[in-house]
Each structure stands twice: as C-alpha cells, then as structure tokens.
Design an enzyme around this catalytic site. Structure first.
Site, PDB file in Angstrom:
ATOM      1  N   CYS A 278       0.822  -1.204   0.000  1.00 13.60           N
ATOM      2  CA  CYS A 278       0.000   0.000   0.000  1.00 13.60           C
ATOM      3  C   CYS A 278       0.864   1.265   0.000  1.00 13.60           C
ATOM      4  CB  CYS A 278      -0.995   0.045   1.136  1.00 13.60           C
ATOM      5  SG  CYS A 278      -2.238   1.304   0.800  1.00 13.60           S
ATOM      6  N   CYS A 458      -5.575   2.030  -4.327  1.00 13.39           N
ATOM      7  CA  CYS A 458      -5.082   2.692  -3.128  1.00 13.39           C
ATOM      8  C   CYS A 458      -6.078   3.789  -2.753  1.00 13.39           C
ATOM      9  CB  CYS A 458      -3.713   3.291  -3.455  1.00 13.39           C
ATOM     10  SG  CYS A 458      -2.810   3.687  -1.990  1.00 13.39           S
TER      11      CYS A 458
HETATM   12  P1  FAD Z   1      -0.558 -11.024   3.984  1.00 12.06           P
HETATM   13  O1  FAD Z   1      -2.006 -10.677   4.042  1.00 12.06           O
HETATM   14  O2  FAD Z   1       0.401 -10.157   4.728  1.00 12.06           O
HETATM   15  O3  FAD Z   1      -0.419 -12.539   4.451  1.00 12.06           O
HETATM   16  C1  FAD Z   1       0.786 -13.266   4.406  1.00 12.06           C
HETATM   17  C2  FAD Z   1       0.620 -14.501   5.285  1.00 12.06           C
HETATM   18  O4  FAD Z   1       1.739 -15.385   5.072  1.00 12.06           O
HETATM   19  C3  FAD Z   1       0.591 -14.164   6.769  1.00 12.06           C
HETATM   20  O5  FAD Z   1      -0.540 -14.744   7.379  1.00 12.06           O
HETATM   21  C4  FAD Z   1       1.894 -14.767   7.301  1.00 12.06           C
HETATM   22  O6  FAD Z   1       1.780 -15.250   8.632  1.00 12.06           O
HETATM   23  C5  FAD Z   1       2.149 -15.913   6.320  1.00 12.06           C
HETATM   24  N1  FAD Z   1       3.561 -16.312   6.240  1.00 12.06           N
HETATM   25  C6  FAD Z   1       4.645 -15.512   6.226  1.00 12.06           C
HETATM   26  N2  FAD Z   1       5.758 -16.256   6.157  1.00 12.06           N
HETATM   27  C7  FAD Z   1       5.361 -17.560   6.128  1.00 12.06           C
HETATM   28  C8  FAD Z   1       6.057 -18.807   6.066  1.00 12.06           C
HETATM   29  N3  FAD Z   1       7.404 -18.865   6.049  1.00 12.06           N
HETATM   30  N4  FAD Z   1       5.337 -19.951   6.045  1.00 12.06           N
HETATM   31  C9  FAD Z   1       3.974 -19.911   6.067  1.00 12.06           C
HETATM   32  N5  FAD Z   1       3.269 -18.758   6.133  1.00 12.06           N
HETATM   33  C10 FAD Z   1       3.966 -17.600   6.170  1.00 12.06           C
HETATM   34  N6  FAD Z   1      -4.419  -2.903   0.589  1.00 12.06           N
HETATM   35  C11 FAD Z   1      -5.503  -2.391  -0.058  1.00 12.06           C
HETATM   36  O7  FAD Z   1      -6.004  -3.004  -0.991  1.00 12.06           O
HETATM   37  N7  FAD Z   1      -6.070  -1.203   0.303  1.00 12.06           N
HETATM   38  C12 FAD Z   1      -5.599  -0.495   1.355  1.00 12.06           C
HETATM   39  O8  FAD Z   1      -6.133   0.554   1.675  1.00 12.06           O
HETATM   40  C13 FAD Z   1      -4.480  -0.996   2.075  1.00 12.06           C
HETATM   41  N8  FAD Z   1      -3.980  -0.334   3.119  1.00 12.06           N
HETATM   42  C14 FAD Z   1      -2.960  -0.863   3.860  1.00 12.06           C
HETATM   43  C15 FAD Z   1      -2.528  -0.187   4.980  1.00 12.06           C
HETATM   44  C16 FAD Z   1      -1.525  -0.720   5.766  1.00 12.06           C
HETATM   45  C17 FAD Z   1      -1.061   0.047   6.984  1.00 12.06           C
HETATM   46  C18 FAD Z   1      -0.950  -1.984   5.436  1.00 12.06           C
HETATM   47  C19 FAD Z   1       0.117  -2.608   6.316  1.00 12.06           C
HETATM   48  C20 FAD Z   1      -1.370  -2.665   4.307  1.00 12.06           C
HETATM   49  C21 FAD Z   1      -2.373  -2.110   3.503  1.00 12.06           C
HETATM   50  N9  FAD Z   1      -2.826  -2.757   2.342  1.00 12.06           N
HETATM   51  C22 FAD Z   1      -3.896  -2.238   1.648  1.00 12.06           C
HETATM   52  C23 FAD Z   1      -2.057  -3.895   1.781  1.00 12.06           C
HETATM   53  C24 FAD Z   1      -2.685  -5.269   2.009  1.00 12.06           C
HETATM   54  O9  FAD Z   1      -2.954  -5.466   3.361  1.00 12.06           O
HETATM   55  C25 FAD Z   1      -1.714  -6.348   1.509  1.00 12.06           C
HETATM   56  O10 FAD Z   1      -1.360  -6.036   0.172  1.00 12.06           O
HETATM   57  C26 FAD Z   1      -2.354  -7.731   1.542  1.00 12.06           C
HETATM   58  O11 FAD Z   1      -2.614  -8.098   2.875  1.00 12.06           O
HETATM   59  C27 FAD Z   1      -1.433  -8.762   0.886  1.00 12.06           C
HETATM   60  O12 FAD Z   1      -1.917 -10.058   1.068  1.00 12.06           O
HETATM   61  P2  FAD Z   1      -0.892 -11.308   1.163  1.00 12.06           P
HETATM   62  O13 FAD Z   1      -1.721 -12.516   1.362  1.00 12.06           O
HETATM   63  O14 FAD Z   1       0.068 -11.250   0.043  1.00 12.06           O
HETATM   64  O15 FAD Z   1      -0.048 -11.012   2.480  1.00 12.06           O
END
Ligand code: FAD
Length: 531
Positions: A278, A458
């Site tokens: 983000c 965003c």
């Molecule tokens: P995540 O949701 O972070 O999940 C990753 C998972 O993998 C976690 O559960 C973790 O425990 C697990 N993991 C890590 N390492 C391992 C391992 N070795 N083995 C097994 N599991 C593991 N997005 C929007 O669309 N709009 C917004 O307004 C927005 N605002 C945001 C504001 C903030 C402050 C933040 C921090 C993020 C924001 N985002 C927003 C971004 C969004 O939250 C992320 O892009 C999204 O969560 C990505 O999803 P993901 O599954 O890739 O990662």
C-alpha cells in the site's frame, strides 16, 4: 480421559481431548494427533486446536487440524486424511467429540488406493493471508474435491487495510482481526507451521519442525517482511515518546492516541524506498492526522514534514495534483529522496539520508514530537533464499499468468510475487481469479487461460470523510471501477472504504465470492495475442 479405540496398529480414535490428556498420550507412545472437531463446537469446555497444538509441541507431538462438521465429511477431507495417513510417521490418534467422525474418515481414507507420497498434496499454499485464504476458497468453489493444504503459522488473520482507519480513530483494532481457524475454508487442511525451505526441483517444502511435504502444485503467498531493524534505533523506540507506525496492528491505536495528544511541535511522516505494501499508506496516516489537527484548530501550531525516499509524491502522475492540493492545505513540508536511517525516541530525534539530484548524500537530523515511520520491505527469507526468487528476492512470476517463470507447477500472488503491480489487497482480489483459473487449467494439462492486468487500488484518505480512489494497472493505466473522475476526492469512496470494502473482504474475498473481482482487462491469451 476419553476411551481410546485402536482401529489398526497405527491409528486410534477417541472423543474430545483436554490439554491435560496429552502427557499420558505421549507416554502411551502416540506421535501425532489429528483434531477433527471444529473449534468452538463444544463451547468453552472444548480447548481450541491452537491450544492443543501448543501443548502437543511442548511434548514433542505434532497436531493437524482437519475440522469436519457432524455428518458432513466431504471427499476432499477424505483425500486429506488419506494424505495425512501416508505422510505422518508413527502412531496417530484422531479425535472429535465422540471419535465417530475420526473413525469414519479413517475408514474412508484407508479405502482409497495408495498413491505414495511422491505426488503429495495437490495444491500446497504457503501463507494464509489475504491471498492464501482467498485463493483456497475460490479454488474450492470451482473444484470442491480439490486436495488443498495451507501452511500458516499465525493463529490470527488481519485486515491490514483497516489499520489506517485504526490510526485515525475511525475503526477499533478488533475490527481488523479474526481467528485464523474461523477463516480456513471447509475442506482445506491447515498446517500450523512456517515453511522453512522451498525446493521446487524436488517439489518439496520443508517446515520449521523439519517435516517435509510433497506437492503437485505450489502457491507462494507469504506476503512480505517489514525490515524494522534496517532503521537504527527504530524497533526499540516504537510505541514510546510518540514513535509509531500504522504498519503494525498493536501500534495503530498508539498512532491515534499520539495524534490526539499532540497540540504543537513537529510531526514527521516517512516513506521508505519502493516497493512497499500500500504505497499510499504512509501519506494516508499524514493526511488524516493533519485533518484532525485542522479540525481541532491546532494545525497552525504543528509543523508537518513528509520524508519520502522516492522522488515523487505518488507513482501514478494523475493523482499527484489532488494530493498536492492537500499538501498545501495542510502546510506540509515535502522532502524527496530523503530516507529515514536512525531514530532516538528518548531524545526525540530522527536522522535522514538526503540524496541530491547529482547523487551527493548528506545526513540531516530533525527533532520531532511525533514520528510515524514506515520501514523498508522485502520478501521473506524463505522465498528470498530459494530458487524461486528473482534478483530482488521476490517470487519470480510471469506478471500476466502469475505462474513461475522457471517452475510451471508454481504460482504466486499477493505481496511476495514479483509482478510490478501496487502491492494491495485490492490487487490480491483480482489475482485470485487469475491464479484459480490458471492453476486448475495447469492441473488438467492445459495452458493457463487468464491474464492479470496489474489492477491495484489505493484509497487515498485525504481527509476524514473523503477519499481519492486511485485504481490503476500495469504502467499506471487508470482502471476505475466506477464511471467517475478518479482524481476527485469523494464521500462515496470514503463510504466504500469504511463500509463496503471490509465486508467485501471478510464475506466475499475470503469466502470464494468473487465480487468486484473480475479484472476489467482480464482476457484470454488468445484475445491478447489477437491485439
Ligand atoms: P498477507 O495478508 O500479509 O499474508 C501473508 C501470510 O503469510 C501471513 O498470514 C503470514 O503469517 C504468512 N507467512 C509468512 N511467512 C510464512 C512462512 N514462512 N510460512 C507460512 N506462512 C507464512 N491494501 C488495499 O487493498 N487497500 C488499502 O487501503 C491498504 N492499506 C494498507 C494499509 C496498511 C497500513 C498496510 C500494512 C497494508 C495495507 N494494504 C492495503 C495492503 C494489504 O494489506 C496487503 O497487500 C495484503 O494483505 C497482501 O496479502 P498477502 O496474502 O500477500 O499477504
């Protein structure tokens, strides 16, 4: 303890276990437990699978959670039990309320033809965040019998887009957190471990406890890592003396506390080098804080500085003018190419490395009363150090098919993948559809049919009650969902962010309902080739 029934020389069943029972099970020679009873089915008397797994680990036992609703054992669960029976070594105890579900599943699993462990889990997903849970749910909607396991060590799941609103006092932190167990789609096996090593040559994943899993297809969605330690003094300063960050669940409420407390002085907001998740979030925290101080009549007493390691305010030029008008309204001092390198919270000082146009660097120190810091971000070690990584450490996929460029049985989506889209949950929402379709086609020996257009979004919270809804794809191409000028701050977009999008996430995206998820430019490869 409930009575144990031995069904063969390795597998036994019993009714609900309590934490104290595990010592005698270990003494009786059991090595592995399978919990088949969904959490909370028996109310507060029933220890959660998480609590049992923690106690089991203390005793050197392992535990798999494969929840089966009474009378609803599915073919996918039978298949998962079948895989577990082949993979787990030593004596196994399956338990549920009475032992009946464990017995039934065991008998059906045993009746399946042996496959050997070489093919392993059909779809092995690493990471149960937005991407992992959402993809599993979408795959099961299309193929309910698919054998899917998610490797995820965390017991809690977070809606991170809500943290900006927590930092502005609009959401309570609890609104952004759920139990992981409550979100695991029925039919998915949850392996409560971290992946420690990815070996795509052998089609194997080694877990933190040393166990090795075999897979047919692998999906990497571990998210990214926040490198707090890359900024000297930051980790120890966080949560004290006005040093905060909305990038952590526990600190977002502290942001709001500090914003309310500040009556004068200097507030610093920082943004690290790209890519980050983000990209607008560092600024969103700033605009919402400024808006609060403005409404309270304090803004004229507060000097606000934005230190941005990049050279531009926002990566898509169309959105810079509306943001600049808020920068001027709030009297924010902008510092480009300015990177936070050191913090001393107790002294209220922050150091920045500033780079000039001719490449010269200088270290500058500023005093602060409030510091909202965002750390540099990178791929987790397990991916960065694997053969799946690109030169920068991200899981190297074709940005359109989201399939790995060297290992065709590996897909990746979400923050960890190398696709050059905005790393957002909104991007994940659209990537899920592409990966679900392409992965299933791959399993059937077909060419992946869908292409991702790079959509990401965003919602720029420029003031409380108004948002500039930035939606764009590869190359910064504008991809607005609604037929409105996307550069205009709107009340409707605020309503979307605070009311609609959280529901869309919890009840849509994580449940396999692909609302607002068909990427606008998603098309088949054939269509793309014709252009
Ligand atoms: P995540 O949701 O972070 O999940 C990753 C998972 O993998 C976690 O559960 C973790 O425990 C697990 N993991 C890590 N390492 C391992 C391992 N070795 N083995 C097994 N599991 C593991 N997005 C929007 O669309 N709009 C917004 O307004 C927005 N605002 C945001 C504001 C903030 C402050 C933040 C921090 C993020 C924001 N985002 C927003 C971004 C969004 O939250 C992320 O892009 C999204 O969560 C990505 O999803 P993901 O599954 O890739 O990662």
């Amino acid at each position: 303890m409930a009575e144990i029934t031995h069904l063969d020389d390795r597998f036994s069943t019993c009714g609900q276990l309590q934490l104290d029972d595990l010592t005698s099970l270990q003494a009786a020679g059991f090595h592995h437990l399978i919990c088949l009873r969904p959490d909370h089915e028996g109310g507060i008397e029933q220890p959660t699978a998480e609590a049992l797994a923690a106690r089991a680990a203390e005793l050197g036992l392992s535990l798999d959670y494969l929840p089966v609703a009474p009378g609803q054992c599915t073919p996918a669960q039978v298949q998962q039990m079948h895989v577990l029976l082949q993979q787990r070594q030593g004596r196994i105890l399956g338990f549920c309320q009475t032992g009946n579900r464990a017995r039934l599943l065991f008998q059906r699993a045993k009746a399946l033809p042996a496959t050997g462990t070489s093919t392993g889990i059909e779809v092995l997903i690493i990471g149960g965040g937005a991407a992992g849970i959402g993809l599993a749910a979408s795959l099961l909607k299309r193929a309910p019998d698919l054998d899917i396991a998610i490797v995820e060590p965390a017991r809690q799941h977070y809606y991170q887009p809500g943290w900006t609103l927590v930092g502005a006092g609009v959401f309570q932190p609890e609104q952004t957190r759920r139990e992981m167990a409550d979100l695991m789609p029925t039919g998915v096996r949850w392996i409560m471990q971290a992946a420690a090593r990815l070996d795509p040559e052998q089609r194997q994943v080694t877990l933190a406890n040393g166990e090795v899993l075999n897979y047919t297809t692998l999906v990497v969605c571990t998210g990214l890592e926040l490198a707090w330690e890359a900024i000297e003094g930051l980790e120890e300063s966080l949560g004290h003396q006005g040093v905060t960050s909305n990038y952590r669940y526990d600190l977002a409420p502290y942001t709001w506390q500090q914003v309310q407390a500040l009556r004068g002085g200097r507030a610093l907001f920082t943004q690290p080098p790209m890519p980050i998740k983000c990209a607008g979030a560092p600024q969103k925290a700033m605009y919402l804080s400024c808006d609060f101080w403005r409404r309270q009549g304090r803004l004229s007493n507060i000097q606000v500085d934005f230190h941005n390691a990049s050279g531009v305010l926002f990566g898509v030029s169309e959105f810079v003018p509306p943001l600049m008008s808020y920068v001027q309204r709030y009297g924010i001092q902008l510092h480009f190419q300015s990177r936070l390198i050191r913090v001393d919270g107790s002294a209220g000082k922050a150091w920045f490395e500033n780079t000039t146009a001719d490449g010269q660097t200088a270290i500058v120190c500023q005093d602060f009363d409030l510091l909202h810091a965002v750390p540099p971000q990178c791929a987790p070690d397990v991916v960065r150090r694997s053969p799946l990584a690109d030169a920068a450490g991200w899981c190297e996929v074709d940005p359109f098919t989201l399939r790995h460029v060297r290992y065709p049985d590996v897909f990746s989506l979400g923050d960890v993948c190398s696709s050059p889209n905005a790393k957002t949950a909104a991007a994940v929402r659209k990537q899920i559809v592409v990966v679900a379709e392409n992965l299933l086609a791959h399993l059937q020996g077909q060419i992946p049919p869908l292409r991702y257009d790079g959509y990401g979004s965003c919602p720029l919270t420029v003031e409380k009650g108004r948002i500039v809804l930035a939606e764009f794809g590869f190359g910064g191409k504008l991809l607005p969902t609604f037929p409105l000028d996307p550069t205009v701050p709107r009340r409707s977009a605020w309503w979307l962010k605070t009311t609609v999008l959280p529901k869309l996430y919890w009840h849509g995206m994580l449940r396999g309902h692909e609302w607002l998820a068909a990427p606008s430019q998603t098309h088949t490869l054939e269509q793309a080739d014709r252009k």
